[in-house]
Design a protein around this motif. Structure first.
Motif, PDB file in Angstrom:
ATOM      1  N   PHE A   6      44.430   7.844  60.626  1.00  0.00           N
ATOM      2  CA  PHE A   6      46.082   8.063  61.167  1.00  0.00           C
ATOM      3  C   PHE A   6      46.474   8.729  62.230  1.00  0.00           C
ATOM      4  N   VAL A   7      44.964   9.904  62.520  1.00  0.00           N
ATOM      5  CA  VAL A   7      44.952  10.824  63.532  1.00  0.00           C
ATOM      6  C   VAL A   7      44.254  10.654  64.762  1.00  0.00           C
ATOM      7  N   THR A   8      43.675  10.545  65.939  1.00  0.00           N
ATOM      8  CA  THR A   8      42.606  10.520  66.390  1.00  0.00           C
ATOM      9  C   THR A   8      41.687  11.846  66.817  1.00  0.00           C
ATOM     10  N   LYS A 288      34.736  19.843  59.141  1.00  0.00           N
ATOM     11  CA  LYS A 288      33.672  19.891  59.703  1.00  0.00           C
ATOM     12  C   LYS A 288      32.430  20.062  59.316  1.00  0.00           C
ATOM     13  N   ALA A 289      31.932  19.529  59.945  1.00  0.00           N
ATOM     14  CA  ALA A 289      29.994  19.097  58.914  1.00  0.00           C
ATOM     15  C   ALA A 289      29.681  21.109  59.697  1.00  0.00           C
ATOM     16  N   MET A 324      34.539  11.316  62.778  1.00  0.00           N
ATOM     17  CA  MET A 324      36.024  10.872  63.727  1.00  0.00           C
ATOM     18  C   MET A 324      34.516  10.792  65.680  1.00  0.00           C
ATOM     19  N   GLY A 325      34.789   9.495  65.962  1.00  0.00           N
ATOM     20  CA  GLY A 325      34.431   9.589  67.279  1.00  0.00           C
ATOM     21  C   GLY A 325      33.029   9.073  67.167  1.00  0.00           C
ATOM     22  N   LEU A 362      33.497  16.254  62.832  1.00  0.00           N
ATOM     23  CA  LEU A 362      34.200  16.504  62.052  1.00  0.00           C
ATOM     24  C   LEU A 362      35.022  15.017  61.411  1.00  0.00           C
ATOM     25  N   LEU A 363      35.061  15.169  59.999  1.00  0.00           N
ATOM     26  CA  LEU A 363      34.869  14.438  58.985  1.00  0.00           C
ATOM     27  C   LEU A 363      36.656  13.748  58.497  1.00  0.00           C
TER      28      LEU A 363
END
Ligand SMILES: *Cc1c(COP(=O)(O)O)cnc(C)c1O
Length: 423
Positions: A6-8, A288-289, A324-325, A362-363
């Motif tokens: 739900f977030v970018t 974060k990885a 993310m991304g 970011l996970l």
């Protein structure tokens, strides 16, 4: 169904500048829309009330949002009662559904005027001793035993659950309580957990409604509410269909009109104690990885661990992960995604196919809005994360700061840790 955060990424990079990962993020818009849909689904029942299961997400900011939609609090412990009280949620807006209840908790429940839901017949005497009386309004928790079945199989195993009274006991409890002057009775049962089917509530309701009719006939008790409790689940896995709360509400209405109305019990209020359904999908854990490791398997090491989200370690629960991304990148890498605890079950995912993960990615770990942060603990001296609210207007707000070492050491009154470290 595809699971989308739900977030970018852009928003997370902005938040991360102020609040380092890991943190739990909540979606105000999602929480509001869902709470509204629940109220609408049960609007046919004038006495309807959702008592939000505080244990699922005990954050006052989030409970305050739910209060705007008429929700009360379902509490199971002293501190949960205190949290409700701090939110000016008192009297019959609190359902106290506990088990193996300490005397102190019953005293506090009386103090705030909560409706008490008795887990066992022996608690009648216990409660009377502890608070000096039996309240005029009281509820009893029911456990029929056996297994709970729906059309496509066994859902859960109440016969193995520690909660509630047997059929015989609940009839006896009603007679005793009636003799002690109880005027308004409630019935409560929680027979299956995380059900991802629209059938659960209507089937449970039918069973409880039929019981209510018999209890009324045989004991003369006035039953004022029936509490369907929690158990409406959420689709943790991408291949699961979400529940449709409108269909569920209609299903309960149908059995209500079949069973209760003809028995002259058309004034019974329906209560729910949903936790997971209210906030589960509207929270995620952002981590974060920070390491990749290539040994007998491929590992991604995160800055979050089971202390932030215990469900995978505790029950092998599935939580979907979005890198993310890289939403459109092929899932051609097989990873164990781990935390840093010295426990080999500290893994958010095992053999999960994901896009190639690089350090710094970011996970988003999905569906942590209920029984996520709340189950946190401090093993390995790990500290609990912050909680952040993503607001409807797109801005964000810290709704609980992260723990610091000072918090962690705060209970050592008897050893001079503070003096040594923080002076
Ligand atoms: C945990 C619990 C709930 C909430 O369960 P969910 O699965 O989160 O809906 C409700 N009532 C009682 C008594 C509980 O213990």
């Amino acid at each position: 169904m595809e699971k989308k955060p739900f977030v970018t990424l852009e928003k997370l990079r902005e938040i991360e500048k102020e609040i380092p990962t890991p943190f739990h993020l909540y979606d105000e818009k999602g929480i509001r829309e869902n709470a509204k849909a629940l109220q609408e689904a049960f609007a046919w029942n004038p006495g309807f009330r959702e008592y939000f299961a505080v244990k699922a997400c005990p954050n006052p900011y989030l409970i305050q949002i739910l209060q705007e939609y008429g929700c009360g609090c379902d509490c199971s412990s002293l501190t949960e009662l205190m949290l409700a009280q701090a939110l000016d949620c008192t009297g019959e807006q609190i359902m106290f559904s506990s088990n193996a209840t300490p005397a102190e908790d019953y005293r506090y429940a009386k103090k705030v005027g909560a409706i008490i839901n008795l887990d066992d017949i022996t608690h009648i005497d216990f409660l009377e001793q502890v608070i000096g009386e039996i309240p005029e309004t009281i509820s009893c928790r029911y456990n029929p035993g056996g297994v709970f079945k729906i059309s496509n199989g066994i859902m859960d195993n109440p016969g193995d659950a520690k909660y509630g009274m047997t059929t015989e006991q609940i009839f006896e409890a009603f007679r005793i309580l009636k003799g002690k002057g109880v005027k308004n009775f409630g019935i409560h049962a929680f027979l299956a957990s995380n059900t991802v089917t629209n059938e659960y509530y209507p089937m449970l309701a039918k069973q409880l409604f039929e019981l209510a009719v018999k209890l009324k006939q045989e004991t003369g008790a006035h039953i004022s509410f029936i509490n369907l409790s929690g158990g409406i689940g959420i689709p943790y896995k991408p291949d699961q269909e979400p529940n449709d709360i409108r269909v569920i509400g209609e299903g309960v209405r149908k059995v209500y009109e079949q069973v209760l109305t003809p028995a002259g019990m058309g004034d019974v209020a329906i209560y729910t104690e949903l936790g997971r359904f209210m906030t589960g999908p509207y929270g995620c854990l952002v981590t974060k990885a920070i390491h990749e490791k290539h040994t007998h398997k491929e590992y991604i090491g995160c800055d979050a661990c089971a202390v932030n989200l215990m469900r995978p370690a505790m029950y092998g629960a599935y939580h979907h992960i979005t890198v993310m991304g890289k939403e459109d990148a092929p899932c051609d890498h097989k990873y164990d995604v781990t935390g840093s605890l010295c426990e080999n079950n500290d893994k958010f995912a095992i053999d999960r196919m994901l896009p190639k993960i690089d350090r710094g990615d970011l996970l988003v770990i999905h569906d942590t809005g209920a029984h996520g942060f709340a189950m946190g603990y401090n093993y390995n001296g790990k500290l609990k994360s912050a909680e952040v609210l993503l607001k409807e207007d797109g801005s964000y707000q810290i709704i609980r700061r992260a723990e610091t070492p000072r918090d962690y050491f705060a209970t050592f009154d008897c050893f001079p840790i503070y003096e040594k470290l923080f002076r």
